[in-house]
Each structure stands twice: as C-alpha cells, then as structure tokens.
Design a protein around this motif. Structure first.
Motif, PDB file in Angstrom:
ATOM      1  N   ILE A   1      -3.850  14.261   2.602  1.00 39.37           N
ATOM      2  CA  ILE A   1      -3.349  13.117   1.840  1.00 39.37           C
ATOM      3  C   ILE A   1      -1.985  13.514   1.293  1.00 39.37           C
ATOM      4  CG2 ILE A   1      -3.638  11.681  -0.204  1.00 39.37           C
ATOM      5  CD1 ILE A   1      -5.623  10.923   1.894  1.00 39.37           C
ATOM      6  N   LEU A   2      -0.965  12.733   1.625  1.00 36.81           N
ATOM      7  CA  LEU A   2       0.400  13.009   1.169  1.00 36.81           C
ATOM      8  C   LEU A   2       0.769  11.954   0.129  1.00 36.81           C
ATOM      9  CD1 LEU A   2       2.847  14.864   1.724  1.00 36.81           C
ATOM     10  CD2 LEU A   2       3.650  13.158   3.369  1.00 36.81           C
ATOM     11  N   LEU A   3       0.911  12.385  -1.118  1.00 39.25           N
ATOM     12  CA  LEU A   3       1.236  11.483  -2.219  1.00 39.25           C
ATOM     13  C   LEU A   3       2.730  11.548  -2.524  1.00 39.25           C
ATOM     14  CD1 LEU A   3      -1.684  12.350  -4.676  1.00 39.25           C
ATOM     15  CD2 LEU A   3      -1.587  10.463  -3.031  1.00 39.25           C
ATOM     16  N   TYR A   4       3.331  10.398  -2.758  1.00 39.03           N
ATOM     17  CA  TYR A   4       4.728  10.378  -3.178  1.00 39.03           C
ATOM     18  C   TYR A   4       5.036   9.067  -3.880  1.00 39.03           C
ATOM     19  CZ  TYR A   4       5.314   8.376   1.605  1.00 39.03           C
ATOM     20  OH  TYR A   4       5.198   7.658   2.766  1.00 39.03           O
TER      21      TYR A   4
ATOM     22  N   PHE B   1      -0.024   8.535   9.501  1.00 41.51           N
ATOM     23  CA  PHE B   1      -0.355   7.178   9.072  1.00 41.51           C
ATOM     24  C   PHE B   1       0.313   6.890   7.729  1.00 41.51           C
ATOM     25  CE2 PHE B   1      -3.862   8.861  11.555  1.00 41.51           C
ATOM     26  CZ  PHE B   1      -4.079   7.857  12.500  1.00 41.51           C
ATOM     27  N   GLY B   2       0.909   5.719   7.625  1.00 49.46           N
ATOM     28  CA  GLY B   2       1.472   5.271   6.357  1.00 49.46           C
ATOM     29  C   GLY B   2       0.649   4.111   5.824  1.00 49.46           C
ATOM     30  N   ILE B   3       0.239   4.200   4.563  1.00 50.79           N
ATOM     31  CA  ILE B   3      -0.557   3.138   3.948  1.00 50.79           C
ATOM     32  C   ILE B   3       0.409   2.133   3.316  1.00 50.79           C
ATOM     33  CG2 ILE B   3      -2.443   2.625   2.385  1.00 50.79           C
ATOM     34  CD1 ILE B   3      -3.059   4.639   4.717  1.00 50.79           C
ATOM     35  N   TYR B   4       0.245   0.850   3.645  1.00 51.13           N
ATOM     36  CA  TYR B   4       1.170  -0.153   3.121  1.00 51.13           C
ATOM     37  C   TYR B   4       0.432  -1.445   2.810  1.00 51.13           C
ATOM     38  CZ  TYR B   4       1.447  -3.477   7.036  1.00 51.13           C
ATOM     39  OH  TYR B   4       1.159  -4.462   7.947  1.00 51.13           O
ATOM     40  N   LYS B   5       1.059  -2.272   1.982  1.00 49.12           N
ATOM     41  CA  LYS B   5       0.494  -3.574   1.645  1.00 49.12           C
ATOM     42  C   LYS B   5       1.012  -4.610   2.625  1.00 49.12           C
ATOM     43  CE  LYS B   5      -0.290  -6.764  -2.199  1.00 49.12           C
ATOM     44  NZ  LYS B   5      -0.037  -7.033  -3.642  1.00 49.12           N
TER      45      LYS B   5
ATOM     46  N   PHE C   1       0.489   8.068   0.977  1.00 50.11           N
ATOM     47  CA  PHE C   1       0.168   7.106  -0.082  1.00 50.11           C
ATOM     48  C   PHE C   1       1.317   7.076  -1.096  1.00 50.11           C
ATOM     49  CE2 PHE C   1      -4.024   7.771   1.582  1.00 50.11           C
ATOM     50  CZ  PHE C   1      -4.802   6.680   1.207  1.00 50.11           C
ATOM     51  N   ILE C   2       1.978   5.932  -1.248  1.00 49.69           N
ATOM     52  CA  ILE C   2       2.954   5.771  -2.319  1.00 49.69           C
ATOM     53  C   ILE C   2       2.171   5.263  -3.527  1.00 49.69           C
ATOM     54  CG2 ILE C   2       5.136   4.737  -3.012  1.00 49.69           C
ATOM     55  CD1 ILE C   2       5.792   4.325  -0.099  1.00 49.69           C
ATOM     56  N   SER C   3       1.795   6.169  -4.394  1.00 51.03           N
ATOM     57  CA  SER C   3       0.744   5.891  -5.382  1.00 51.03           C
ATOM     58  C   SER C   3       1.232   5.665  -6.796  1.00 51.03           C
ATOM     59  CB  SER C   3      -0.271   7.047  -5.376  1.00 51.03           C
ATOM     60  OG  SER C   3      -0.939   7.104  -4.134  1.00 51.03           O
ATOM     61  N   ASP C   4       2.528   5.383  -6.977  1.00 51.61           N
ATOM     62  CA  ASP C   4       3.013   5.192  -8.344  1.00 51.61           C
ATOM     63  C   ASP C   4       3.057   3.731  -8.758  1.00 51.61           C
ATOM     64  OD1 ASP C   4       5.098   4.855  -6.423  1.00 51.61           O
ATOM     65  OD2 ASP C   4       6.577   4.943  -8.036  1.00 51.61           O
ATOM     66  N   GLN C   5       2.640   2.811  -7.889  1.00 51.07           N
ATOM     67  CA  GLN C   5       2.642   1.408  -8.271  1.00 51.07           C
ATOM     68  C   GLN C   5       1.472   1.081  -9.196  1.00 51.07           C
ATOM     69  OE1 GLN C   5       1.833   2.739  -5.338  1.00 51.07           O
ATOM     70  NE2 GLN C   5       1.083   1.208  -3.900  1.00 51.07           N
ATOM     71  N   THR C   6       1.433  -0.145  -9.691  1.00 54.75           N
ATOM     72  CA  THR C   6       0.441  -0.526 -10.694  1.00 54.75           C
ATOM     73  C   THR C   6      -0.777  -1.202 -10.070  1.00 54.75           C
ATOM     74  OG1 THR C   6       2.174  -0.859 -12.332  1.00 54.75           O
ATOM     75  CG2 THR C   6       0.051  -1.874 -12.787  1.00 54.75           C
TER      76      THR C   6
ATOM     77  N   VAL D   1      -0.663   3.947 -18.938  1.00 53.58           N
ATOM     78  CA  VAL D   1      -0.727   2.922 -17.895  1.00 53.58           C
ATOM     79  C   VAL D   1      -1.846   3.251 -16.902  1.00 53.58           C
ATOM     80  CG1 VAL D   1       1.721   2.338 -18.065  1.00 53.58           C
ATOM     81  CG2 VAL D   1       0.983   4.164 -16.519  1.00 53.58           C
ATOM     82  N   PRO D   2      -2.302   2.254 -16.130  1.00 53.74           N
ATOM     83  CA  PRO D   2      -3.307   2.535 -15.098  1.00 53.74           C
ATOM     84  C   PRO D   2      -2.674   3.287 -13.934  1.00 53.74           C
ATOM     85  CG  PRO D   2      -2.635   0.235 -14.999  1.00 53.74           C
ATOM     86  CD  PRO D   2      -1.981   0.816 -16.216  1.00 53.74           C
ATOM     87  N   ILE D   3      -3.444   4.197 -13.357  1.00 54.85           N
ATOM     88  CA  ILE D   3      -2.957   5.043 -12.257  1.00 54.85           C
ATOM     89  C   ILE D   3      -3.798   4.767 -11.011  1.00 54.85           C
ATOM     90  CG2 ILE D   3      -2.485   7.409 -11.513  1.00 54.85           C
ATOM     91  CD1 ILE D   3      -0.897   6.566 -14.009  1.00 54.85           C
ATOM     92  N   HIS D   4      -3.123   4.605  -9.881  1.00 50.68           N
ATOM     93  CA  HIS D   4      -3.848   4.461  -8.614  1.00 50.68           C
ATOM     94  C   HIS D   4      -4.562   5.769  -8.279  1.00 50.68           C
ATOM     95  CE1 HIS D   4      -3.501   0.689  -6.499  1.00 50.68           C
ATOM     96  NE2 HIS D   4      -2.248   0.544  -6.898  1.00 50.68           N
ATOM     97  N   THR D   5      -5.827   5.673  -7.921  1.00 46.67           N
ATOM     98  CA  THR D   5      -6.597   6.874  -7.580  1.00 46.67           C
ATOM     99  C   THR D   5      -7.156   6.824  -6.154  1.00 46.67           C
ATOM    100  OG1 THR D   5      -8.598   5.866  -8.517  1.00 46.67           O
ATOM    101  CG2 THR D   5      -7.269   7.257  -9.985  1.00 46.67           C
ATOM    102  N   GLY D   6      -6.704   5.847  -5.371  1.00 48.70           N
ATOM    103  CA  GLY D   6      -7.254   5.690  -4.025  1.00 48.70           C
ATOM    104  C   GLY D   6      -7.086   6.907  -3.151  1.00 48.70           C
ATOM    105  N   GLY D   7      -5.892   7.523  -3.191  1.00 55.02           N
ATOM    106  CA  GLY D   7      -5.651   8.712  -2.387  1.00 55.02           C
ATOM    107  C   GLY D   7      -6.560   9.855  -2.783  1.00 55.02           C
TER     108      GLY D   7
END
Length: 210
Positions: free
Chosen positions: A31-34, A55-59, A105-110, A127-133
């Motif tokens: 898992i690559l977090l940034y 793989f890049g995770i995106y919306k 995973f770009i995990s700094d969004q809300t 603030v809430p933190i994404h924990t999916g990764g």
C-alpha cells in the motif's frame, strides 16, 4: 496527454527506488500512501520501475467521457486505475490469484462524517482521517510505504519512499493512518505552497481537547 516516457522520466524521478525494490523482495503487496502535494499525478510513472502490478485508486468521474480521458491519461504510465467503489473487491481478487500489487492511495482527503471512524489532529485541527489503505493492509497483511513528492524546479519533481511498516500486525489499529498524516504535515510545513489547499480538507472539525 502527449508527453513521452523519456520526457516524463526526466521530469519525475525517484530518489531511493532501491528501497521500493527492497519492499518488493519481501513478497507482499504494497500500500503506497501519499498526499495531494506537488505533481502527485505523475507518481503513476512508478509503473515503469516496479515488477509488481501497479494500481491507482481514484474516484470515478460522473461524466463518462471525462472519466475515460482521465483513465487513458493516467494509465499510459503503466498503472491501472481502480475506482474507489471497486477497490476492496479488486484487491482481494488479486490476492486470491496471487497477484502482487502496489496500490496508490491519496489518503489526505476528507471522508464523510458517516464514514469517519478515526479522527486526529492535522495542521492544528482535529479532522476525520481516511483509513481505507490501512484497513486493507491490515486485513490482507500488506506492507506500507509513504511517498513524499517534492518540486525541485519548474516542471521537475522527485519522490522519496519513507517506510511506514513491514509488519502491520504488530502496530495498534489506526497507527499507520497516524504515521501517514504526520508525514503529510511535515511535508506541508517544509513547503506549504505545493499543497492542494482547495480540496476542503478541514470541512469537518472537532474541538481539540484542552
């Protein structure tokens, strides 16, 4: 849309790709977090250097034509995009098939308030933190790296890999997410002008404990 492989390799470099290869040699998916920082989009060029599937995770974008354009642009650098709603299913399928992958995973969004499971202080606000990764890494025993992207000069960037853990089972729940957000903070304090400030990171907040 038209940049060549040769040109983008000159403009986006990795300072310690050997560390990434060390993690590949551990034979566990990564898992690559940034963060939304500097030219994070070009990080998909990692696909040129990894032996793992990238793989890049995106919306997913609602407009199907723009969505296809974004997928085509980002996949030209050797990575496949997975939309957020398909991520868990796809990653588990890859694991079952024995496909070793690196998942960005770009995990700094809300996250939404309803989905917020973990809150932490970030840049002076709780603030809430994404924990999916982290959740995927913990469930499937994957290693975790942070990728720090920095601008070196106009049109040129470099990325540095920072270890988070190669033994996630030994860490408390949410520790990976905490370590990730601390790395993002440090990066912003070093050069705040390259952070993507317009993405409403502080949309939801709690009062800090006194």
């Amino acid at each position: 849309m038209t940049i060549s492989e040769e040109e983008i390799k000159k403009r986006f470099t990795f300072t310690n790709i050997e560390l990434f290869h060390e993690y590949e040699n551990k034979n566990k998916s990564i898992i690559l977090l940034y963060a939304h920082y500097a030219s994070w989009e070009w990080s998909l060029t990692l696909g040129f250097y990894t032996k793992f599937a990238g793989f890049g995770i995106y919306k997913k974008i609602q407009n199907q034509y723009f969505d296809k354009m974004v997928r085509d642009i980002r996949s030209k650098f050797g990575a496949e995009l997975i939309d957020t709603k398909s991520t868990v299913k796809r990653v588990k399928e890859n694991q079952e098939k024995g496909i070793l992958g690196v998942y960005g995973f770009i995990s700094d969004q809300t996250p939404s308030r309803q989905k917020a499971k973990y809150w932490d202080e970030f840049m002076g606000h709780v603030v809430p933190i994404h924990t999916g990764g982290e959740n995927l890494a913990r469930e499937l025993d994957m290693n975790v790296l942070y990728m720090k992207v920095m601008k070196t000069k106009r049109g040129h960037y470099e990325a540095t890999f920072i270890p988070i853990t190669d033994d996630i089972k030994s860490l408390p729940v949410n520790e990976v997410s905490k370590l990730f957000i601390r790395e993002v903070e440090k990066q912003i304090y070093e050069a705040p002008e390259y952070y993507f400030w317009t993405h409403k990171r502080w949309k939801f907040r709690k009062e800090k404990a006194q």
